[in-house]
Motif scaffolding. Structure first.
Motif, mmCIF file in Angstrom:
data_model
loop_
_atom_site.group_PDB
_atom_site.id
_atom_site.type_symbol
_atom_site.label_atom_id
_atom_site.label_comp_id
_atom_site.label_asym_id
_atom_site.label_seq_id
_atom_site.Cartn_x
_atom_site.Cartn_y
_atom_site.Cartn_z
ATOM 1 N N THR A 87 49.886 27.829 29.999
ATOM 2 C CA THR A 87 48.930 26.728 29.998
ATOM 3 C C THR A 87 49.668 25.474 30.457
ATOM 4 O OG1 THR A 87 47.455 27.592 28.307
ATOM 5 C CG2 THR A 87 47.635 25.200 28.447
ATOM 6 N N MET A 88 49.058 24.736 31.378
ATOM 7 C CA MET A 88 49.696 23.542 31.929
ATOM 8 C C MET A 88 48.941 22.300 31.485
ATOM 9 S SD MET A 88 52.241 24.809 33.456
ATOM 10 C CE MET A 88 52.837 23.321 34.232
ATOM 11 N N GLY A 89 49.684 21.261 31.208
ATOM 12 C CA GLY A 89 49.062 20.022 30.765
ATOM 13 C C GLY A 89 49.680 18.810 31.424
ATOM 14 N N TRP A 90 48.931 17.728 31.413
ATOM 15 C CA TRP A 90 49.422 16.419 31.845
ATOM 16 C C TRP A 90 49.314 15.461 30.662
ATOM 17 C CZ3 TRP A 90 51.828 15.301 36.342
ATOM 18 C CH2 TRP A 90 51.667 16.190 37.413
ATOM 19 N N PHE A 91 50.364 14.693 30.459
ATOM 20 C CA PHE A 91 50.414 13.645 29.457
ATOM 21 C C PHE A 91 50.847 12.360 30.159
ATOM 22 C CE2 PHE A 91 50.150 15.869 25.323
ATOM 23 C CZ PHE A 91 50.165 17.179 25.776
ATOM 24 N N ARG A 92 50.677 11.239 29.467
ATOM 25 C CA ARG A 92 51.154 9.984 30.025
ATOM 26 C C ARG A 92 51.662 9.086 28.909
ATOM 27 N NH1 ARG A 92 45.367 7.321 31.999
ATOM 28 N NH2 ARG A 92 44.527 6.868 29.907
ATOM 29 N N GLN A 93 52.555 8.183 29.298
ATOM 30 C CA GLN A 93 53.127 7.243 28.343
ATOM 31 C C GLN A 93 53.238 5.875 28.978
ATOM 32 O OE1 GLN A 93 56.838 8.512 26.589
ATOM 33 N NE2 GLN A 93 56.586 7.117 24.863
ATOM 34 N N ALA A 94 52.495 4.934 28.414
ATOM 35 C CA ALA A 94 52.554 3.549 28.869
ATOM 36 C C ALA A 94 53.642 2.818 28.082
ATOM 37 C CB ALA A 94 51.207 2.883 28.656
ATOM 38 N N PRO A 95 54.158 1.715 28.620
ATOM 39 C CA PRO A 95 55.204 0.971 27.915
ATOM 40 C C PRO A 95 54.776 0.581 26.512
ATOM 41 C CG PRO A 95 54.980 0.168 30.146
ATOM 42 C CD PRO A 95 53.852 1.130 29.938
ATOM 43 N N GLY A 96 55.629 0.873 25.529
ATOM 44 C CA GLY A 96 55.353 0.494 24.158
ATOM 45 C C GLY A 96 54.323 1.353 23.449
ATOM 46 N N LYS A 97 53.888 2.422 24.105
ATOM 47 C CA LYS A 97 52.867 3.290 23.494
ATOM 48 C C LYS A 97 53.376 4.715 23.346
ATOM 49 C CE LYS A 97 48.791 0.700 24.964
ATOM 50 N NZ LYS A 97 47.436 0.793 25.569
ATOM 51 N N GLU A 98 52.671 5.475 22.520
ATOM 52 C CA GLU A 98 52.996 6.887 22.345
ATOM 53 C C GLU A 98 52.559 7.678 23.580
ATOM 54 O OE1 GLU A 98 54.878 6.536 18.934
ATOM 55 O OE2 GLU A 98 54.322 8.559 19.555
ATOM 56 N N ARG A 99 53.232 8.810 23.787
ATOM 57 C CA ARG A 99 52.805 9.698 24.864
ATOM 58 C C ARG A 99 51.470 10.333 24.458
ATOM 59 N NH1 ARG A 99 57.267 13.612 27.449
ATOM 60 N NH2 ARG A 99 58.305 11.578 27.287
ATOM 61 N N PHE B 136 47.873 12.725 25.481
ATOM 62 C CA PHE B 136 47.299 13.824 26.247
ATOM 63 C C PHE B 136 46.348 13.292 27.317
ATOM 64 C CE2 PHE B 136 45.375 17.776 27.250
ATOM 65 C CZ PHE B 136 44.001 17.575 27.262
ATOM 66 N N VAL B 137 46.377 13.931 28.495
ATOM 67 C CA VAL B 137 45.472 13.557 29.584
ATOM 68 C C VAL B 137 44.549 14.725 29.928
ATOM 69 C CG1 VAL B 137 45.305 12.870 32.007
ATOM 70 C CG2 VAL B 137 47.089 11.880 30.545
ATOM 71 N N ALA B 138 45.139 15.876 30.257
ATOM 72 C CA ALA B 138 44.326 17.014 30.699
ATOM 73 C C ALA B 138 45.129 18.293 30.559
ATOM 74 C CB ALA B 138 43.871 16.839 32.144
ATOM 75 N N THR B 139 44.413 19.407 30.440
ATOM 76 C CA THR B 139 45.074 20.701 30.343
ATOM 77 C C THR B 139 44.244 21.774 31.025
ATOM 78 O OG1 THR B 139 46.058 22.332 28.836
ATOM 79 C CG2 THR B 139 44.015 21.286 28.119
ATOM 80 N N MET B 140 44.935 22.799 31.526
ATOM 81 C CA MET B 140 44.278 23.962 32.116
ATOM 82 C C MET B 140 44.965 25.206 31.583
ATOM 83 S SD MET B 140 43.684 25.037 36.106
ATOM 84 C CE MET B 140 41.985 24.530 36.306
ATOM 85 N N ALA C 244 41.878 32.356 32.178
ATOM 86 C CA ALA C 244 40.543 31.899 32.576
ATOM 87 C C ALA C 244 40.556 30.539 33.261
ATOM 88 C CB ALA C 244 39.627 31.853 31.357
ATOM 89 N N GLY C 245 41.606 29.784 33.073
ATOM 90 C CA GLY C 245 41.683 28.475 33.711
ATOM 91 C C GLY C 245 40.738 27.451 33.099
ATOM 92 N N ASN C 246 40.495 27.572 31.792
ATOM 93 C CA ASN C 246 39.649 26.581 31.128
ATOM 94 C C ASN C 246 40.340 25.230 31.124
ATOM 95 O OD1 ASN C 246 37.619 28.497 30.387
ATOM 96 N ND2 ASN C 246 38.979 29.236 28.794
ATOM 97 N N THR C 247 39.555 24.189 31.320
ATOM 98 C CA THR C 247 40.111 22.845 31.361
ATOM 99 C C THR C 247 39.545 21.997 30.233
ATOM 100 O OG1 THR C 247 38.417 22.010 32.863
ATOM 101 C CG2 THR C 247 40.387 22.963 33.853
ATOM 102 N N TYR C 248 40.337 20.987 29.880
ATOM 103 C CA TYR C 248 39.903 20.030 28.868
ATOM 104 C C TYR C 248 40.557 18.706 29.205
ATOM 105 C CZ TYR C 248 39.008 17.817 24.397
ATOM 106 O OH TYR C 248 38.585 16.946 23.430
ATOM 107 N N ASP C 249 39.755 17.632 29.192
ATOM 108 C CA ASP C 249 40.247 16.305 29.554
ATOM 109 C C ASP C 249 40.103 15.342 28.393
ATOM 110 O OD1 ASP C 249 38.395 16.752 32.597
ATOM 111 O OD2 ASP C 249 40.465 17.317 32.186
ATOM 112 N N ALA C 250 40.990 14.382 28.332
ATOM 113 C CA ALA C 250 40.846 13.299 27.371
ATOM 114 C C ALA C 250 39.619 12.465 27.719
ATOM 115 C CB ALA C 250 42.103 12.430 27.378
ATOM 116 N N VAL D 32 46.567 20.454 23.394
ATOM 117 C CA VAL D 32 46.249 19.047 23.590
ATOM 118 C C VAL D 32 47.236 18.149 22.852
ATOM 119 C CG1 VAL D 32 43.812 19.514 23.994
ATOM 120 C CG2 VAL D 32 44.613 18.958 21.684
ATOM 121 N N HIS D 33 48.197 18.720 22.168
ATOM 122 C CA HIS D 33 49.202 17.970 21.427
ATOM 123 C C HIS D 33 50.582 18.217 22.018
ATOM 124 C CE1 HIS D 33 45.975 18.791 18.387
ATOM 125 N NE2 HIS D 33 46.078 17.486 18.285
#
Length: 123
Positions: A33-45, A47-51, A55-61, A105-106
């Motif tokens: 399972t592959m996911g994308w996360f992001r981290q802005a300055p001064g913030k926690e990393r 979740f953005v999206a996962t597949m 089956a290739g199910n997707t889920y987005d923030a 998602v975590h």
């Protein structure tokens, strides 16, 4: 062991688009399972999206629903994040990650991480 390398980040004006890529090493990419996360300055990393694998199910923030799309090409060992209608608040370092679970998602659900790619959205 899986190694992940992100690319495609950069600077864009609000309303613009970018496509991030994440190339994975190893012969079992299709079983992660592959996911994308992001981290802005001064913030926690966050979740953005996962597949999922299989089956290739997707889920987005909620913050990116309708604007970002995750996809994968198992023949190229690559996962993508198409980002449209970008906003200044999307500015962050974006990370891809791989998980042996069916869904994740975590942060703690992911086993491997890339080094990240910077995305900057100006207003």
């Amino acid at each position: 062991q899986v190694q992940l390398v992100e690319s495609g980040g950069g600077w864009v004006q609000a309303g613009g688009s970018l496509r991030l890529s994440c190339a994975a090493s190893g012969r079992t990419f299709s079983r992660y399972t592959m996911g994308w996360f992001r981290q802005a300055p001064g913030k926690e990393r966050e979740f953005v999206a996962t597949m999922s694998w299989g089956a290739g199910n997707t889920y987005d923030a909620d913050s990116v629903k309708g604007r970002f799309t995750i996809s994968r090409d198992n023949s190229k060992n690559t996962v993508y994040l198409q980002m449209n209608s970008l906003k200044p608040e999307d500015t962050a370092v974006y990370y891809c990650a791989a998980s042996r679970l069916r869904v994740g998602v975590h942060r703690y659900e992911y086993d491997y991480w890339g080094q990240g790619t910077q995305v900057t959205v100006s207003s």
